[in-house]
Design a protein around this motif. Structure first.
Motif, PDB file in Angstrom:
ATOM      1  N   ALA A   1       0.826  -1.213   0.000  1.00  0.00           N
ATOM      2  CA  ALA A   1       0.000   0.000   0.000  1.00  0.00           C
ATOM      3  C   ALA A   1       0.858   1.260   0.000  1.00  0.00           C
ATOM      4  O   ALA A   1       0.510   2.258  -0.648  1.00  0.00           O
ATOM      5  N   LEU A   2       1.993   1.233   0.701  1.00  0.00           N
ATOM      6  CA  LEU A   2       2.873   2.405   0.724  1.00  0.00           C
ATOM      7  C   LEU A   2       3.529   2.626  -0.639  1.00  0.00           C
ATOM      8  O   LEU A   2       3.692   3.768  -1.073  1.00  0.00           O
ATOM      9  N   ILE A   3       3.889   1.550  -1.307  1.00  0.00           N
ATOM     10  CA  ILE A   3       4.443   1.678  -2.662  1.00  0.00           C
ATOM     11  C   ILE A   3       3.394   2.263  -3.595  1.00  0.00           C
ATOM     12  O   ILE A   3       3.687   3.157  -4.396  1.00  0.00           O
ATOM     13  N   THR A   4       2.165   1.793  -3.477  1.00  0.00           N
ATOM     14  CA  THR A   4       1.075   2.314  -4.316  1.00  0.00           C
ATOM     15  C   THR A   4       0.859   3.798  -4.061  1.00  0.00           C
ATOM     16  O   THR A   4       0.733   4.595  -5.000  1.00  0.00           O
ATOM     17  N   LEU A   5       0.822   4.199  -2.785  1.00  0.00           N
ATOM     18  CA  LEU A   5       0.635   5.617  -2.446  1.00  0.00           C
ATOM     19  C   LEU A   5       1.776   6.462  -3.007  1.00  0.00           C
ATOM     20  O   LEU A   5       1.538   7.511  -3.622  1.00  0.00           O
ATOM     21  N   ALA A   6       3.010   6.011  -2.816  1.00  0.00           N
ATOM     22  CA  ALA A   6       4.164   6.758  -3.329  1.00  0.00           C
ATOM     23  C   ALA A   6       4.081   6.893  -4.845  1.00  0.00           C
ATOM     24  O   ALA A   6       4.297   7.985  -5.388  1.00  0.00           O
TER      25      ALA A   6
ATOM     26  N   TRP B   1      10.666  13.232  -7.385  1.00  0.00           N
ATOM     27  CA  TRP B   1      10.694  12.015  -8.198  1.00  0.00           C
ATOM     28  C   TRP B   1       9.926  12.256  -9.497  1.00  0.00           C
ATOM     29  O   TRP B   1       9.002  13.065  -9.535  1.00  0.00           O
ATOM     30  N   VAL B   2      10.263  11.507 -10.518  1.00  0.00           N
ATOM     31  CA  VAL B   2       9.478  11.495 -11.745  1.00  0.00           C
ATOM     32  C   VAL B   2       8.923  10.084 -11.922  1.00  0.00           C
ATOM     33  O   VAL B   2       9.496   9.113 -11.415  1.00  0.00           O
ATOM     34  N   PRO B   3       7.790   9.943 -12.632  1.00  0.00           N
ATOM     35  CA  PRO B   3       7.228   8.609 -12.830  1.00  0.00           C
ATOM     36  C   PRO B   3       8.272   7.640 -13.391  1.00  0.00           C
ATOM     37  O   PRO B   3       9.060   7.980 -14.255  1.00  0.00           O
ATOM     38  N   GLY B   4       8.251   6.433 -12.846  1.00  0.00           N
ATOM     39  CA  GLY B   4       9.179   5.395 -13.276  1.00  0.00           C
ATOM     40  C   GLY B   4      10.490   5.374 -12.508  1.00  0.00           C
ATOM     41  O   GLY B   4      11.269   4.433 -12.623  1.00  0.00           O
ATOM     42  N   GLU B   5      10.745   6.390 -11.703  1.00  0.00           N
ATOM     43  CA  GLU B   5      12.020   6.489 -10.993  1.00  0.00           C
ATOM     44  C   GLU B   5      11.982   5.772  -9.632  1.00  0.00           C
ATOM     45  O   GLU B   5      13.005   5.356  -9.120  1.00  0.00           O
ATOM     46  N   PHE B   6      10.812   5.625  -9.060  1.00  0.00           N
ATOM     47  CA  PHE B   6      10.640   4.959  -7.767  1.00  0.00           C
ATOM     48  C   PHE B   6      10.373   3.481  -8.044  1.00  0.00           C
ATOM     49  O   PHE B   6       9.307   3.111  -8.517  1.00  0.00           O
ATOM     50  N   ASN B   7      11.350   2.636  -7.770  1.00  0.00           N
ATOM     51  CA  ASN B   7      11.245   1.231  -8.161  1.00  0.00           C
ATOM     52  C   ASN B   7      11.503   0.263  -7.018  1.00  0.00           C
ATOM     53  O   ASN B   7      12.087  -0.801  -7.230  1.00  0.00           O
ATOM     54  N   LEU B   8      11.077   0.578  -5.817  1.00  0.00           N
ATOM     55  CA  LEU B   8      11.288  -0.339  -4.700  1.00  0.00           C
ATOM     56  C   LEU B   8      10.396  -1.564  -4.837  1.00  0.00           C
ATOM     57  O   LEU B   8       9.235  -1.456  -5.238  1.00  0.00           O
ATOM     58  N   THR B   9      10.947  -2.696  -4.467  1.00  0.00           N
ATOM     59  CA  THR B   9      10.146  -3.918  -4.409  1.00  0.00           C
ATOM     60  C   THR B   9       9.439  -3.954  -3.056  1.00  0.00           C
ATOM     61  O   THR B   9       9.809  -3.226  -2.128  1.00  0.00           O
ATOM     62  N   GLU B  10       8.445  -4.830  -2.939  1.00  0.00           N
ATOM     63  CA  GLU B  10       7.767  -4.968  -1.654  1.00  0.00           C
ATOM     64  C   GLU B  10       8.750  -5.410  -0.575  1.00  0.00           C
ATOM     65  O   GLU B  10       8.665  -4.951   0.563  1.00  0.00           O
ATOM     66  N   GLU B  11       9.678  -6.292  -0.923  1.00  0.00           N
ATOM     67  CA  GLU B  11      10.661  -6.757   0.061  1.00  0.00           C
ATOM     68  C   GLU B  11      11.550  -5.607   0.530  1.00  0.00           C
ATOM     69  O   GLU B  11      11.825  -5.464   1.720  1.00  0.00           O
ATOM     70  N   GLN B  12      11.994  -4.748  -0.397  1.00  0.00           N
ATOM     71  CA  GLN B  12      12.806  -3.593  -0.006  1.00  0.00           C
ATOM     72  C   GLN B  12      12.005  -2.641   0.885  1.00  0.00           C
ATOM     73  O   GLN B  12      12.529  -2.108   1.868  1.00  0.00           O
TER      74      GLN B  12
END
Length: 184
Positions: free
Chosen positions: A29-34, A46-57
């Protein structure tokens, strides 16, 4: 983990939300919000596509905040959805661990509803009760007047200014404002 009891809040719209500790299960949910806030672009570096954390990270990041008693991750949740988040993390060296940086994101539909104000107010209360924390800082784009106004409402003062810190395009820049609040 910093101590924090959940708080029930009524938004300006009349909708209810709670502020609670963020937990590892919030990672998706936090990744989705970000991602949504980045795509919206308002107040973001940030620009779209630049935030690429995995759920594990993201889970590991949350776990790290929860394991440090001088750090805190709060989420605002409404009807099972995370609509806001604020984190506070301290310096990692002995001479800098009395101070830390805030980060925040609020879902577009929940802005100007009191979510950011509630999150910031709760983090300030928590920080004032923590004898190790003396200073809260944050960086905000100079054109983000709502965020600057919110910080000033809570007593934050401008501490520094980064000229042309963020480049939007050819010959198009935004300045960055460093703000702080002493709590200890």
């Amino acid at each position: 983990m910093g101590q924090f009891e959940p708080v029930q809040i009524v938004a300006k719209s009349g909708a209810n939300f709670i502020i609670r500790h963020g937990v590892e299960g919030d990672a998706s949910a936090l990744i989705t919000l970000a991602t949504q806030c980045i795509e919206d672009g308002e107040g973001q570096i940030w620009v779209p596509g630049e935030f690429n954390l995995t759920e594990e990270q993201e889970r590991e990041w949350i776990k790290g905040l929860r394991e440090n008693p001088n750090e805190l991750l709060l989420v605002a949740e409404a009807e099972g959805n995370i609509v806001g988040v604020m984190d506070f993390h301290v310096g990692k060296r002995k001479r800098t661990c009395h101070a830390g940086m805030l980060g925040t994101a609020v879902a577009k539909d929940w802005r100007s509803q009191g979510v950011g104000s509630a999150l910031l107010g709760e983090i300030i209360k928590w920080a004032k009760s923590n004898p190790e924390i003396e200073k809260l800082s944050l960086r905000v784009l100079a054109n983000n007047h709502p965020s600057i106004g919110l910080c000033k409402k809570f007593g934050f003062q401008q501490e520094g200014y980064g000229r042309k810190e963020v480049k939007l395009g050819p010959n198009e820049y935004l300045d960055d404002v460093l703000m702080c609040l002493f709590v200890g």
